[in-house]
Design an enzyme around this catalytic site. Structure first.
Site, PDB file in Angstrom:
ATOM      1  N   HIS A 233      39.583  34.395  40.377  1.00 31.21           N
ATOM      2  CA  HIS A 233      40.840  34.250  41.109  1.00 31.21           C
ATOM      3  C   HIS A 233      41.310  32.810  40.908  1.00 31.21           C
ATOM      4  CE1 HIS A 233      37.901  32.686  43.904  1.00 31.21           C
ATOM      5  NE2 HIS A 233      38.829  32.256  44.737  1.00 31.21           N
TER       6      HIS A 233
ATOM      7  N   HIS B 258      42.124  30.254  43.197  1.00 32.76           N
ATOM      8  CA  HIS B 258      41.990  29.129  44.120  1.00 32.76           C
ATOM      9  C   HIS B 258      41.570  27.914  43.280  1.00 32.76           C
ATOM     10  CE1 HIS B 258      41.603  31.761  47.939  1.00 32.76           C
ATOM     11  NE2 HIS B 258      42.814  31.246  47.815  1.00 32.76           N
TER      12      HIS B 258
ATOM     13  N   ASP C  83      39.548  25.515  43.356  1.00 39.32           N
ATOM     14  CA  ASP C  83      38.152  25.158  43.047  1.00 39.32           C
ATOM     15  C   ASP C  83      37.533  26.064  41.981  1.00 39.32           C
ATOM     16  OD1 ASP C  83      38.387  27.082  45.212  1.00 39.32           O
ATOM     17  OD2 ASP C  83      36.224  26.912  45.526  1.00 39.32           O
ATOM     18  N   HIS C  84      38.294  27.083  41.513  1.00 38.08           N
ATOM     19  CA  HIS C  84      37.754  28.000  40.503  1.00 38.08           C
ATOM     20  C   HIS C  84      38.399  27.845  39.128  1.00 38.08           C
ATOM     21  CE1 HIS C  84      35.241  30.601  43.147  1.00 38.08           C
ATOM     22  NE2 HIS C  84      35.959  29.940  44.047  1.00 38.08           N
TER      23      HIS C  84
ATOM     24  N   HIS D  40      39.542  39.320  48.704  1.00 38.65           N
ATOM     25  CA  HIS D  40      39.651  37.903  49.002  1.00 38.65           C
ATOM     26  C   HIS D  40      41.091  37.640  49.422  1.00 38.65           C
ATOM     27  CE1 HIS D  40      38.184  33.894  48.986  1.00 38.65           C
ATOM     28  NE2 HIS D  40      38.833  33.469  47.930  1.00 38.65           N
TER      29      HIS D  40
ATOM     30  N   ASP E 223      34.684  35.205  44.714  1.00 41.72           N
ATOM     31  CA  ASP E 223      34.863  35.059  46.168  1.00 41.72           C
ATOM     32  C   ASP E 223      35.299  36.402  46.743  1.00 41.72           C
ATOM     33  OD1 ASP E 223      34.468  32.420  45.555  1.00 41.72           O
ATOM     34  OD2 ASP E 223      36.258  31.676  46.591  1.00 41.72           O
TER      35      ASP E 223
HETATM   36 ZN   LIG Z   1      35.912  29.570  46.136  1.00 40.95          ZN
HETATM   37 ZN   LIG Z   2      38.626  31.613  46.846  1.00 41.54          ZN
END
Ligand SMILES: [Zn+2]
Ligand SMILES: [Zn+2]
Length: 306
Positions: free
Chosen positions: A62, A64, A66-67, A139, A210
């Protein structure tokens, strides 16, 4: 037969810590290498842990931050180091609109060829002898999990039986092993199933990304050799896991148990458990064994079955 291994490049949720980088998982099957997610700093983790840069594709669970923010710098490094391209980037919505924007951030031209493929649940990347299939997860953003599923291998070749049937050792054995029928000089037919045992299942490795614990992950991880499941929180933060659409370690372990997964590796830990990941481990172990908490740099081999 191909080796299959995973190396954790980053195991922290949301923010990096002194010992854990943001999400990134390196998977190698035979000569094919992949990344699952690419948090900021992933390229340096690849250098640190010696994975090499020769990737076939990156699968994003996904978008977000941080990914995926790590892909921006990583592709510039690939360009400067003349890493052969193109690299294929797979991900859920909005991969097709978001990635082109993100990759062209900055004042320099992105000098590295990429292909972007937006995936829906059920769609798959096809490799030689395996596929990597996307499944829907739960998520607070469009999200996918991925299952690497190997093709079944032919059954064991029964040498004694082949000899007893009068098949001469040599190329004819190979023909039968490849599933071709033979006619012997005396006119008798020998079918592959006369000399081969039952087909042997291939390996299955599942990466949740996630997600809340969900049926789709359980289905994808049915009988998996290895399930990598996010475990952001412990029991004390169970309500927060629901609120933020993550899983607790206990919930991850329940998914593994219900799926009948051979082995669970937990990742994506909230920084509050950084100093004491054993708390998460103990909670998970009461639900499913064996399970482990991932550590940056740790590799796991997935042996062939039978
Ligand atoms: Zn995450
Ligand atoms: Zn996430």
């Amino acid at each position: 037969m191909s080796t299959l291994s995973l190396t954790f490049l980053g195991t922290s949720a949301a923010v990096p810590t002194a010992t854990r980088n943001l999400s990134g998982l390196f998977l190698k099957r035979g000569g094919d290498a992949f990344l699952f997610d690419c948090g900021e700093g992933t390229q340096r983790q690849m250098i640190r842990f010696g994975t090499g840069f020769g990737l076939k594709a990156v699968f994003f669970t996904h978008f977000h931050a941080d990914h995926y923010l790590g892909i921006i710098g990583m592709l510039r490094t690939f360009a400067m180091q003349n890493v052969p391209g193109p690299l294929v980037l797979y991900g859920p919505r909005p991969a097709a609109s978001l990635l082109p924007q993100a990759l062209h951030l900055g004042i320099e031209r992105l000098g590295y060829p990429v292909e972007i493929v937006e995936l829906a649940p059920g769609q798959a990347f096809r490799g030689d002898g395996y596929r990597i299939e996307a499944f829907a997860t739960q998520h607070r953003a469009p999200s996918l999990g991925y299952a690497l599923i190997e093709d079944a291998r032919p059954g064991k070749f029964d040498l004694e039986r082949a000899r007893a049937l009068g098949v001469a050792a040599g190329p004819l054995f190979g023909k039968l092993q490849r599933g071709e029928a033979l006619t012997l000089p005396d006119g008798r037919a020998v079918r592959p199933e006369d000399v081969l045992g039952p087909a042997r299942p291939g390996r299955r490795v599942v990466v949740s990304g996630d997600t809340r614990p969900c049926e789709a992950t359980i289905a994808a991880a049915e009988g998996a050799d290895l399930l990598v499941h996010e475990s952001t929180f412990g029991d004390d933060e169970a309500a927060r896991a629901v609120e933020t659409t993550h899983s607790t370690a206990r919930e991850a372990a329940r998914v593994a148990r219900e799926a009948g997964a051979q082995r669970l590796v937990m990742t994506h830990l909230s920084n509050r458990y950084d100093a004491d990941p054993d708390t998460l481990l103990r909670q998970a172990q009461t639900e499913h064994q064996p399970c482990e908490v991932a550590v940056d740099g740790r590799s796991f081999e997935v042996p062939l079955r039978g």
